[in-house]
Design a protein around this motif. Structure first.
Motif, mmCIF file in Angstrom:
data_model
loop_
_atom_site.group_PDB
_atom_site.id
_atom_site.type_symbol
_atom_site.label_atom_id
_atom_site.label_comp_id
_atom_site.label_asym_id
_atom_site.label_seq_id
_atom_site.Cartn_x
_atom_site.Cartn_y
_atom_site.Cartn_z
ATOM 1 N N GLN A 1 9.632 82.622 78.651
ATOM 2 C CA GLN A 1 9.664 84.076 78.464
ATOM 3 C C GLN A 1 10.772 84.710 79.301
ATOM 4 O O GLN A 1 11.458 85.632 78.845
ATOM 5 N N LEU A 2 10.952 84.245 80.528
ATOM 6 C CA LEU A 2 12.036 84.776 81.357
ATOM 7 C C LEU A 2 13.389 84.574 80.670
ATOM 8 O O LEU A 2 14.231 85.472 80.652
ATOM 9 N N ALA A 3 13.583 83.396 80.115
ATOM 10 C CA ALA A 3 14.839 83.118 79.412
ATOM 11 C C ALA A 3 14.991 84.010 78.188
ATOM 12 O O ALA A 3 16.066 84.564 77.928
ATOM 13 N N ALA A 4 13.908 84.159 77.427
ATOM 14 C CA ALA A 4 13.961 84.987 76.223
ATOM 15 C C ALA A 4 14.223 86.450 76.545
ATOM 16 O O ALA A 4 14.749 87.187 75.714
ATOM 17 N N GLU A 5 13.866 86.873 77.761
ATOM 18 C CA GLU A 5 14.063 88.267 78.145
ATOM 19 C C GLU A 5 15.294 88.465 79.014
ATOM 20 O O GLU A 5 15.381 89.433 79.757
ATOM 21 N N GLY A 6 16.240 87.536 78.897
ATOM 22 C CA GLY A 6 17.559 87.808 79.420
ATOM 23 C C GLY A 6 17.958 87.177 80.732
ATOM 24 O O GLY A 6 19.060 87.432 81.223
ATOM 25 N N CYS A 7 17.087 86.398 81.364
ATOM 26 C CA CYS A 7 17.446 85.794 82.649
ATOM 27 C C CYS A 7 18.752 85.014 82.506
ATOM 28 O O CYS A 7 18.908 84.193 81.595
ATOM 29 N N ALA A 8 19.663 85.260 83.428
ATOM 30 C CA ALA A 8 20.938 84.537 83.399
ATOM 31 C C ALA A 8 20.751 83.085 83.789
ATOM 32 O O ALA A 8 21.410 82.196 83.245
ATOM 33 N N GLN A 9 19.868 82.839 84.751
ATOM 34 C CA GLN A 9 19.581 81.479 85.193
ATOM 35 C C GLN A 9 18.079 81.330 85.390
ATOM 36 O O GLN A 9 17.468 82.137 86.097
ATOM 37 N N THR B 1 21.664 88.782 76.795
ATOM 38 C CA THR B 1 22.282 89.664 77.788
ATOM 39 C C THR B 1 21.513 90.968 77.935
ATOM 40 O O THR B 1 21.958 91.870 78.635
ATOM 41 N N SER B 2 20.384 91.080 77.247
ATOM 42 C CA SER B 2 19.553 92.266 77.373
ATOM 43 C C SER B 2 18.107 91.822 77.553
ATOM 44 O O SER B 2 17.751 90.684 77.300
ATOM 45 N N GLY B 3 17.276 92.753 77.994
ATOM 46 C CA GLY B 3 15.878 92.436 78.242
ATOM 47 C C GLY B 3 15.502 92.807 79.663
ATOM 48 O O GLY B 3 16.338 93.189 80.475
ATOM 49 N N ARG B 4 14.217 92.689 79.970
ATOM 50 C CA ARG B 4 13.728 93.109 81.276
ATOM 51 C C ARG B 4 14.358 92.345 82.433
ATOM 52 O O ARG B 4 14.432 92.858 83.547
ATOM 53 N N PHE B 5 14.817 91.116 82.173
ATOM 54 C CA PHE B 5 15.343 90.286 83.250
ATOM 55 C C PHE B 5 16.828 89.970 83.060
ATOM 56 O O PHE B 5 17.334 88.971 83.569
ATOM 57 N N ALA B 6 17.511 90.844 82.356
ATOM 58 C CA ALA B 6 18.925 90.612 82.054
ATOM 59 C C ALA B 6 19.730 90.380 83.325
ATOM 60 O O ALA B 6 19.677 91.169 84.274
ATOM 61 N N GLY B 7 20.467 89.264 83.353
ATOM 62 C CA GLY B 7 21.354 88.946 84.449
ATOM 63 C C GLY B 7 20.693 88.422 85.698
ATOM 64 O O GLY B 7 21.376 88.115 86.684
ATOM 65 N N GLN B 8 19.372 88.280 85.700
ATOM 66 C CA GLN B 8 18.673 87.869 86.918
ATOM 67 C C GLN B 8 18.595 86.351 87.052
ATOM 68 O O GLN B 8 18.785 85.603 86.094
ATOM 69 N N VAL B 9 18.302 85.931 88.271
ATOM 70 C CA VAL B 9 18.134 84.517 88.599
ATOM 71 C C VAL B 9 16.671 84.293 88.962
ATOM 72 O O VAL B 9 16.126 85.003 89.828
ATOM 73 N N ALA B 10 16.034 83.336 88.310
ATOM 74 C CA ALA B 10 14.605 83.109 88.513
ATOM 75 C C ALA B 10 14.321 81.655 88.848
ATOM 76 O O ALA B 10 15.014 80.741 88.384
ATOM 77 N N ALA C 1 1.702 84.252 80.796
ATOM 78 C CA ALA C 1 3.129 84.517 81.027
ATOM 79 C C ALA C 1 3.433 85.996 80.820
ATOM 80 O O ALA C 1 4.227 86.584 81.572
ATOM 81 N N ASP C 2 2.802 86.615 79.834
ATOM 82 C CA ASP C 2 2.973 88.062 79.631
ATOM 83 C C ASP C 2 2.552 88.841 80.875
ATOM 84 O O ASP C 2 3.247 89.755 81.329
ATOM 85 N N ASN C 3 1.384 88.493 81.419
ATOM 86 C CA ASN C 3 0.886 89.166 82.624
ATOM 87 C C ASN C 3 1.855 88.986 83.792
ATOM 88 O O ASN C 3 2.184 89.932 84.511
ATOM 89 N N ILE C 4 2.300 87.756 83.981
ATOM 90 C CA ILE C 4 3.165 87.428 85.108
ATOM 91 C C ILE C 4 4.510 88.126 84.983
ATOM 92 O O ILE C 4 5.029 88.682 85.964
ATOM 93 N N CYS C 5 5.072 88.111 83.791
ATOM 94 C CA CYS C 5 6.385 88.739 83.607
ATOM 95 C C CYS C 5 6.301 90.254 83.764
ATOM 96 O O CYS C 5 7.260 90.880 84.230
ATOM 97 N N TYR C 6 5.166 90.840 83.422
ATOM 98 C CA TYR C 6 4.987 92.262 83.724
ATOM 99 C C TYR C 6 5.064 92.495 85.235
ATOM 100 O O TYR C 6 5.788 93.379 85.712
ATOM 101 N N LEU C 7 4.324 91.715 86.010
ATOM 102 C CA LEU C 7 4.309 91.896 87.463
ATOM 103 C C LEU C 7 5.682 91.664 88.079
ATOM 104 O O LEU C 7 6.031 92.275 89.091
ATOM 105 N N ALA C 8 6.469 90.780 87.473
ATOM 106 C CA ALA C 8 7.804 90.480 87.996
ATOM 107 C C ALA C 8 8.850 91.487 87.554
ATOM 108 O O ALA C 8 9.961 91.493 88.093
ATOM 109 N N SER C 9 8.513 92.354 86.602
ATOM 110 C CA SER C 9 9.496 93.252 86.004
ATOM 111 C C SER C 9 9.540 94.601 86.713
ATOM 112 O O SER C 9 8.650 94.954 87.496
ATOM 113 N N THR C 10 10.575 95.366 86.399
ATOM 114 C CA THR C 10 10.690 96.713 86.973
ATOM 115 C C THR C 10 9.596 97.640 86.464
ATOM 116 O O THR C 10 9.328 98.672 87.075
#
Length: 266
Positions: free
Chosen positions: A32-40, A7-16, A238-247
């Motif tokens: 990585q998206l799941a590990a960083e909180g993606c809801a779906q 429930t926490s992380g850069r993508f908490a609650g988001q849908v990807a 995945a690290d690079n990509i998740c950075y670009l997708a993050s706030t």
């Protein structure tokens, strides 16, 4: 569908949605998206069994998709939005190479003769690479922007290639398709940001994925020798990509991020 417990992380609650998520870079991104909180986390791949395996590991949903088919892409995006009510992150990693061209490159390397791929490259091989790599990117970008525009936000990351800049001899169709991905993504980025949607691209060098495993050993060795760092891992991309997708990349729009181990700069 099982909600991911984080429930926490850069993508908490988001849908990807991750295309090409059944293996390689896409699978690493989904994890990585799941590990960083993606809801779906929705995992889409032409190999549905692979997508199902990755989705099961992250508590996500698997989809079959052929990105070269616009209707298939629209259906997957429609299913995600219909289920979740929104779509926050799209990562488009689906793509193909050409093993036949790589075999010709190897043959030239072994014989000492010049590489001769262009004259043997038929229309079917050209269209296969273009339809998946370039047309597929157009289909995903269009569907994603259509879905994100009503909510006024979203992040899209496409996967190009360092081969678009430092073209590999004997790989004209692949280099052209990825150069097209860069230009297409950058043009869409300038348009989509008016709707609060950020579009960026990562341009990998050689990456240790199932696709790379089909590269003949001698060709792979030559590619690996072109940089100070060897083949990247899927997790590094995945690290690079998740950075670009993050706030954290909130002010990054239309970038092409080189991730090539120092092979060259632009």
């Amino acid at each position: 569908m099982t909600q991911h417990p984080h429930t926490s992380g850069r993508f908490a609650g988001q849908v990807a949605l991750v295309t090409g998520g059944g293996s390689g870079i896409g699978a690493a991104v989904a994890r990585q998206l799941a590990a960083e909180g993606c809801a779906q986390v929705h995992v889409a791949d032409v190999a549905e069994r692979n997508a199902a395996d990755v989705a099961a590991g992250v508590g996500g949903v698997a989809h079959a998709v052929d990105v070269a088919d616009a209707a298939s892409v629209d259906a997957v995006v429609g299913s995600v939005v219909g289920t979740a009510g929104r779509l926050d992150v799209v990562v488009h990693t689906a793509g193909v190479d050409d093993p036949a061209a790589k075999a010709r490159i190897l043959a030239a390397q072994e014989s000492g003769h010049p590489v001769d791929v262009l004259c043997e490259l038929d229309d079917e091989a050209w269209r296969r690479v273009m339809s998946i790599n370039l047309d597929g990117t157009f289909h995903v970008l269009r569907a994603a922007v259509r879905a994100m525009r009503p909510q006024g936000s979203g992040a899209i990351v496409t996967v190009g290639s360092s081969a678009a800049f430092d073209t590999l001899v004997g790989y004209p169709h692949y280099a052209a398709s990825k150069a097209g991905v860069h230009a297409l993504s950058q043009s869409v980025a300038k348009e989509a940001i008016a709707h609060g949607i950020r579009v960026n691209t990562v341009a990998p060098g050689p990456v240790d994925t199932p696709m790379a495993s089909r590269t003949p050993a001698a060709v792979r060795q030559a590619m690996e020798a072109t940089g100070a760092i060897g083949y990247a891992s899927a997790e590094q991309l995945a690290d690079n990509i998740c950075y670009l997708a993050s706030t954290g990349a909130g002010n990054v729009v239309g970038a092409v991020l080189l991730s090539n181990g120092g092979r060259f700069t632009v």
